[in-house]
Scaffold this motif. Structure first.
Motif, PDB file in Angstrom:
ATOM      1  N   HIS A 189       8.685  31.801  -2.057  1.00 34.18           N
ATOM      2  CA  HIS A 189       9.837  31.338  -2.825  1.00 34.18           C
ATOM      3  C   HIS A 189       9.685  29.910  -3.319  1.00 34.18           C
ATOM      4  N   PHE A 190       8.862  29.127  -2.671  1.00 38.16           N
ATOM      5  CA  PHE A 190       8.699  27.733  -3.076  1.00 38.16           C
ATOM      6  C   PHE A 190       7.383  27.179  -2.540  1.00 38.16           C
ATOM      7  N   ASP A 191       6.972  26.048  -3.134  1.00 35.15           N
ATOM      8  CA  ASP A 191       5.849  25.265  -2.639  1.00 35.15           C
ATOM      9  C   ASP A 191       6.144  23.793  -2.884  1.00 35.15           C
ATOM     10  N   PHE A 192       5.657  22.944  -1.996  1.00 32.79           N
ATOM     11  CA  PHE A 192       5.711  21.508  -2.252  1.00 32.79           C
ATOM     12  C   PHE A 192       4.601  21.162  -3.240  1.00 32.79           C
ATOM     13  N   VAL A 193       4.937  20.417  -4.266  1.00 29.41           N
ATOM     14  CA  VAL A 193       3.919  19.999  -5.234  1.00 29.41           C
ATOM     15  C   VAL A 193       2.928  19.054  -4.571  1.00 29.41           C
ATOM     16  N   ASP A 194       3.449  18.163  -3.740  1.00 28.15           N
ATOM     17  CA  ASP A 194       2.594  17.209  -3.023  1.00 28.15           C
ATOM     18  C   ASP A 194       2.580  17.587  -1.540  1.00 28.15           C
ATOM     19  N   LYS A 195       1.443  17.979  -1.035  1.00 26.62           N
ATOM     20  CA  LYS A 195       1.349  18.390   0.361  1.00 26.62           C
ATOM     21  C   LYS A 195       1.641  17.225   1.302  1.00 26.62           C
ATOM     22  N   HIS A 196       1.301  16.028   0.868  1.00 26.02           N
ATOM     23  CA  HIS A 196       1.550  14.834   1.675  1.00 26.02           C
ATOM     24  C   HIS A 196       2.311  13.837   0.807  1.00 26.02           C
ATOM     25  N   PRO A 197       3.654  13.906   0.790  1.00 25.72           N
ATOM     26  CA  PRO A 197       4.431  13.013  -0.081  1.00 25.72           C
ATOM     27  C   PRO A 197       4.231  11.553   0.297  1.00 25.72           C
ATOM     28  N   VAL A 198       4.185  10.714  -0.712  1.00 29.05           N
ATOM     29  CA  VAL A 198       3.839   9.307  -0.510  1.00 29.05           C
ATOM     30  C   VAL A 198       4.823   8.414  -1.259  1.00 29.05           C
ATOM     31  N   PHE A 257      10.378   1.561  -4.406  1.00 24.85           N
ATOM     32  CA  PHE A 257      11.456   1.793  -3.449  1.00 24.85           C
ATOM     33  C   PHE A 257      11.903   3.258  -3.428  1.00 24.85           C
ATOM     34  N   THR A 258      11.466   4.058  -4.414  1.00 19.93           N
ATOM     35  CA  THR A 258      11.927   5.445  -4.544  1.00 19.93           C
ATOM     36  C   THR A 258      10.757   6.349  -4.891  1.00 19.93           C
ATOM     37  N   ASP A 259      10.778   7.550  -4.309  1.00 18.52           N
ATOM     38  CA  ASP A 259       9.808   8.587  -4.657  1.00 18.52           C
ATOM     39  C   ASP A 259      10.587   9.858  -4.946  1.00 18.52           C
ATOM     40  N   SER A 260       9.933  10.823  -5.565  1.00 19.31           N
ATOM     41  CA  SER A 260      10.548  12.128  -5.799  1.00 19.31           C
ATOM     42  C   SER A 260       9.813  13.184  -4.988  1.00 19.31           C
ATOM     43  N   LEU A 261      10.541  13.828  -4.088  1.00 15.44           N
ATOM     44  CA  LEU A 261       9.992  14.953  -3.343  1.00 15.44           C
ATOM     45  C   LEU A 261      10.066  16.173  -4.255  1.00 15.44           C
ATOM     46  N   ARG A 262       8.923  16.612  -4.732  1.00 12.42           N
ATOM     47  CA  ARG A 262       8.879  17.657  -5.759  1.00 12.42           C
ATOM     48  C   ARG A 262       8.643  19.030  -5.132  1.00 12.42           C
ATOM     49  N   ILE A 263       9.504  19.967  -5.531  1.00 11.80           N
ATOM     50  CA  ILE A 263       9.462  21.327  -5.001  1.00 11.80           C
ATOM     51  C   ILE A 263       9.401  22.295  -6.174  1.00 11.80           C
ATOM     52  N   MET A 264       8.418  23.180  -6.165  1.00  9.96           N
ATOM     53  CA  MET A 264       8.320  24.206  -7.195  1.00  9.96           C
ATOM     54  C   MET A 264       8.953  25.496  -6.669  1.00  9.96           C
ATOM     55  N   LEU A 308      14.167  14.847   6.633  1.00 14.66           N
ATOM     56  CA  LEU A 308      13.248  13.715   6.677  1.00 14.66           C
ATOM     57  C   LEU A 308      13.049  13.335   8.141  1.00 14.66           C
ATOM     58  N   ARG A 309      11.794  13.152   8.551  1.00 15.46           N
ATOM     59  CA  ARG A 309      11.489  12.846   9.943  1.00 15.46           C
ATOM     60  C   ARG A 309      10.783  11.493  10.050  1.00 15.46           C
ATOM     61  N   PRO A 310      10.983  10.791  11.171  1.00 20.82           N
ATOM     62  CA  PRO A 310      10.315   9.496  11.344  1.00 20.82           C
ATOM     63  C   PRO A 310       8.815   9.668  11.534  1.00 20.82           C
ATOM     64  N   ASN A 311       8.063   8.681  11.074  1.00 17.71           N
ATOM     65  CA  ASN A 311       6.632   8.634  11.336  1.00 17.71           C
ATOM     66  C   ASN A 311       6.233   7.164  11.507  1.00 17.71           C
ATOM     67  N   ASP A 312       4.960   6.863  11.430  1.00 21.38           N
ATOM     68  CA  ASP A 312       4.498   5.486  11.648  1.00 21.38           C
ATOM     69  C   ASP A 312       4.952   4.537  10.545  1.00 21.38           C
ATOM     70  N   ASN A 313       5.353   5.078   9.394  1.00 18.48           N
ATOM     71  CA  ASN A 313       5.715   4.240   8.250  1.00 18.48           C
ATOM     72  C   ASN A 313       7.224   4.064   8.061  1.00 18.48           C
ATOM     73  N   GLN A 364       0.844  -1.191   0.000  1.00 11.92           N
ATOM     74  CA  GLN A 364       0.000   0.000   0.000  1.00 11.92           C
ATOM     75  C   GLN A 364       0.885   1.250   0.000  1.00 11.92           C
ATOM     76  N   ASP A 365       0.295   2.379  -0.388  1.00 11.61           N
ATOM     77  CA  ASP A 365       1.000   3.659  -0.339  1.00 11.61           C
ATOM     78  C   ASP A 365       1.332   3.993   1.110  1.00 11.61           C
ATOM     79  N   ARG A 366       2.509   4.622   1.299  1.00 12.20           N
ATOM     80  CA  ARG A 366       2.925   5.019   2.648  1.00 12.20           C
ATOM     81  C   ARG A 366       3.419   6.467   2.632  1.00 12.20           C
ATOM     82  N   GLU A 367       2.801   7.274   3.458  1.00 15.61           N
ATOM     83  CA  GLU A 367       3.198   8.679   3.554  1.00 15.61           C
ATOM     84  C   GLU A 367       4.502   8.809   4.342  1.00 15.61           C
ATOM     85  N   TYR A 368       5.372   9.726   3.910  1.00 14.97           N
ATOM     86  CA  TYR A 368       6.574  10.019   4.676  1.00 14.97           C
ATOM     87  C   TYR A 368       6.599  11.488   5.062  1.00 14.97           C
TER      88      TYR A 368
END
Length: 276
Positions: free
Chosen positions: A107-116, A122-129, A147-152, A88-92
């Protein structure tokens, strides 16, 4: 220090890295769990050369030679994790360091408010505009991400040592610096080259230089950074002569069509006298 120049043809800058089972097996999930990290920093530490280290300790971006109509630039930072892919998808979780001088929403915005991290990946792209703002012409702005720890995902894999073992990179932290500062290109300042730049290009202006980059489709570094060897400088002189004459011809056609181009001082853009 030479800054990373963003190609004018691109409004997107993607730092791409691969993922192999060998990479993932370096840290055992039983001890490290699913630990998330910035993949290109990890891979840079594996290479471990001094120039790679300098690049990944601080990623510097300059918009100075990007044509003016490009106001937004997409940056993608690859994120990877240890352990097995999930069904399943996992948010980080990503945190902005409070010491950052870049302001979110300005100056910037995250494209994805909740990166997954997508299922099976095995890899995702943290996108920043990145947004080009007038104050970037006056100062360099910084953005530090953690990067911070969470439940996933955990962050047990924080440091990756170089092969030499004498240094390491923090692979759950990413430091970016961005500006929109354009210095006078080397073609107008180098002792050997500048007489030709004056004769064929005329006086330097930022708008003229960016127009040349756009029309000719050249790499701005060809004129911005002069080679050390005299023989290589003579190769630049050949380009200056050809490009100057072509720009003079192009500007003439544009003027005939009532499309007159002006520089940042509202003066008509013209080329040097030997280009006509």
């Amino acid at each position: 220090m030479k800054k990373l120049q963003i190609s004018l043809w691109l409004c997107c800058l993607v730092f791409a890295t691969g993922c192999t089972e060998k990479d993932l097996a370096i840290y055992e999930p039983a001890t490290a769990g699913s630990s998330i990290y910035f993949a290109d920093k990890f891979d840079g530490a594996v290479i471990g050369t001094s120039d790679v280290m300098a690049t990944y300790k601080l990623r510097q971006i300059s918009l100075g030679y990007v044509r003016l109509e490009l106001q937004d630039t997409l940056i993608a930072l690859p994120v990877r994790f240890t352990g097995n892919a999930a069904l399943q998808d996992r948010e980080y979780s990503v945190e902005i360091d409070p010491a950052s001088t870049m302001q979110q929403g300005k100056h910037f915005d995250f494209v994805d408010k909740h990166p997954v991290m997508k299922a099976g990946k095995f890899t995702d792209s943290l996108r920043i505009m990145m947004h080009r703002t007038p104050d970037m012409q006056l100062d360099t702005f910084s953005l530090t991400l953690h990067l911070r720890p969470n439940d996933n995902f955990g962050t047990a894999l924080q440091w990756k040592k170089l092969p030499s073992g004498r240094d390491s990179l923090d692979v759950i932290r990413y430091d970016l610096a961005i500006d929109d500062v354009t210095g006078i290109p080397g073609a107008w300042t180098d002792a050997l080259v500048k007489p030709y730049a004056k004769d064929y290009f005329g006086d330097y202006s930022r708008a003229k230089f960016l127009l040349m980059v756009q029309v000719i489709g050249m790499d701005p570094d060809v004129l911005a950074v002069m080679p050390a060897a005299t023989a290589d400088k003579y190769k630049v002189l050949d380009k200056i002569i050809v490009w100057g004459k072509y720009m003079a011809y192009w500007l003439g056609i544009e003027k005939q069509q009532n499309r007159i181009h002006y520089d940042e001082n509202n003066a008509e853009i013209t080329m040097g006298t030997r280009s006509y």
